[in-house]
Design an enzyme around this catalytic site. Structure first.
Site, short mmCIF file in Angstrom:
data_model
loop_
_atom_site.label_atom_id
_atom_site.label_comp_id
_atom_site.label_asym_id
_atom_site.label_seq_id
_atom_site.Cartn_x
_atom_site.Cartn_y
_atom_site.Cartn_z
N VAL A 103 -1.50 -9.13 -8.07
CA VAL A 103 -0.84 -8.19 -9.00
C VAL A 103 0.86 -8.27 -9.01
CG1 VAL A 103 -0.62 -5.67 -9.73
CG2 VAL A 103 -2.85 -6.29 -8.86
N ARG A 111 12.27 -7.77 -9.09
CA ARG A 111 13.74 -8.51 -9.26
C ARG A 111 14.78 -7.40 -9.29
NH1 ARG A 111 13.22 -12.08 -14.74
NH2 ARG A 111 15.14 -12.89 -14.75
N GLY A 148 3.52 1.71 -1.84
CA GLY A 148 4.23 1.59 -3.07
C GLY A 148 3.56 2.51 -4.20
N GLN A 149 4.01 2.36 -5.31
CA GLN A 149 3.63 3.34 -6.41
C GLN A 149 2.23 3.02 -6.90
OE1 GLN A 149 5.62 4.27 -10.21
NE2 GLN A 149 6.14 2.01 -10.27
N ILE A 150 2.17 1.61 -7.19
CA ILE A 150 0.57 1.23 -7.59
C ILE A 150 -0.29 1.59 -6.34
CG2 ILE A 150 -0.76 -0.80 -8.19
CD1 ILE A 150 1.54 -1.73 -9.55
N GLY A 151 0.02 1.23 -5.20
CA GLY A 151 -0.91 1.51 -4.18
C GLY A 151 -1.48 3.17 -4.13
N ALA A 183 0.91 -1.31 0.13
CA ALA A 183 0.11 -0.07 0.08
C ALA A 183 0.91 1.39 0.16
CB ALA A 183 -0.97 -0.08 0.95
N ASN A 206 4.23 -9.08 -9.15
CA ASN A 206 4.85 -10.46 -9.94
C ASN A 206 5.79 -11.27 -9.30
OD1 ASN A 206 3.77 -9.79 -12.45
ND2 ASN A 206 4.87 -8.07 -12.61
N ASP A 231 -2.74 -6.23 -19.43
CA ASP A 231 -2.35 -6.70 -20.87
C ASP A 231 -3.43 -6.63 -21.83
OD1 ASP A 231 0.30 -7.47 -19.73
OD2 ASP A 231 -1.00 -9.15 -18.97
N HIS A 275 1.27 -13.71 -17.33
CA HIS A 275 1.71 -12.45 -17.22
C HIS A 275 3.08 -12.27 -17.53
CE1 HIS A 275 1.80 -8.14 -16.77
NE2 HIS A 275 2.86 -8.43 -15.43
#
Ligand code: NAI
Length: 324
Positions: free
Chosen positions: A129, A92, A14-17, A12, A131, A159, A187
């Site tokens: 979500v 990664r 992070g940037q997507i959060g 939460a 990876n 995608d 994905h």
């Protein structure tokens, strides 16, 4: 208004959060009549940053937000949760092998699976979500004893949306005019954007095969890398948007005759080994998805399907020890 539902987001801080949480809070994901209690989960080192996000949510004075739980304790974080968007994962690093990535994330998703099994609502809907999302979801679902396996899914909607844009651009129509396309598989760069049944403005639409194989498919497969190159950061707003789309469609359904893409436990359809978390064309009704059957698979597409199946089988073999 309905009673509030609990929505958990990991990663939460992070940037997507940061792009996702505010849109969920505004009602975009579950609609304007559905109050939410936000469960924001991240690692201990990120709690200060997460607290900043909490202050910003408070300062939006969202009418639909009925509570916020911000925590690094998953037992608290997943308590009675109805929806979970599992974004947090180990990225990664330089020089890291894919196998190491699978193992490190395997530990995370084993833990999370235990907590969800123990603490979450028995009707929880989960989208992974972080990876490698298909195999993370496989590991997670393996920990679940008391919740239906079909409630555990991974995200290929980004995608799907990317493919929709490329096709709309090519055909000179709006993205929403493009229907009956889907992503099959992992994905990852082996994903298979399937367009042989595509319609544009409700009419069968075709594009030339050379463009499909030489431009369209590589563009969709490599779009994530292209965005990293441009932004020096991975796609976040579009990923958050797709995660919301995934849940919204799961709840509200697909339009009559249309389908979408979700990575779900394979039942053996299209020759995909049972149990792999594999993206299929699905139609959704009353909160339940089903795989769209009988789409014709050309030799061209079969070749691509075989590759993405093999990749996911290899990923499963690499984490075999976590699946006992
Ligand atoms: P980010 O690095 O900005 O944020 C990740 C957050 O997750 C960090 O705050 C980190 O502390 C947290 N985190 C890590 N492990 C955790 C755990 N065990 N529990 C709770 N929180 C944890 O990364 P970003 O850009 O937000 O991306 C997140 C993930 O989403 C990455 O794995 C990325 O590869 C994936 N992704 C997936 C896409 C898809 O289409 N499926 C598209 C784009 C990104």
């Amino acid at each position: 208004k309905k009673p509030p539902v609990r929505v958990a987001i990991t990663g939460a801080a992070g940037q997507i959060g940061y792009s996702l949480i505010f849109r969920i809070a505004s009602g975009e994901m579950l609609g304007p009549n559905q109050p939410v209690i936000l469960h924001l989960i991240d690692l201990p080192f990120a709690m200060a940053a997460l607290n900043g996000v909490v202050m910003e949510i408070q300062d939006c004075a969202f009418p639909l937000v009925k509570g916020i739980v911000a925590t690094d304790n998953q037992a608290v974080g997943f308590k009675n949760v109805d929806y979970a968007l599992l974004v947090g994962a180990k990225p990664r690093g330089p020089g890291m092998e894919r196998g190491d990535l699978l193992k490190d994330n395997g530990k995370i998703f084993t833990e999370t699976g235990k907590h969800i099994n123990e603490h979450a609502s028995r009707d929880i809907k989960v989208v992974v979500v972080g990876n490698p999302c298909n195999t993370n979801c496989l590991i997670l679902a393996n920990q679940i004893k008391d919740i239906p396996k079909e409630n555990f899914t991974a995200m290929t909607r980004l995608d799907h949306n990317r493919a929709q844009h490329q096709l709309a651009d090519k055909l000179g129509v709006h993205t929403t005019d493009i229907r009956r396309i889907a992503i099959f598989g992992n994905h990852s760069p082996t994903m298979v954007p399937y367009i042989d049944q595509m319609t544009a403005k409700n009419h069968k639409a075709t594009v030339d095969q050379q463009w499909v194989s030489q431009t369209f498919i590589p563009t969709v497969q490599q779009r994530g890398a292209e965005i990293i190159k441009a932004r020096k950061l991975s796609s976040a707003a579009s990923a958050g948007n797709a995660a919301m789309n995934h849940i919204t469609t799961w709840v509200n359904g697909t339009a009559e005759g249309d389908f979408t893409s979700m990575a779900i436990p394979s039942d053996g359809s299209y020759g995909v080994p049972k149990g792999l978390i594999f993206s299929f064309p699905v139609s959704v009704k009353n909160g339940k998805y089903s795989i769209v059957q009988g789409l014709p698979i050309s030799p061209f597409y079969q070749g691509l399907l075989d590759k993405t199946i093999k990749e996911l089988v290899d990923e499963r073999n690499a984490v075999d020890h976590l699946l006992k």
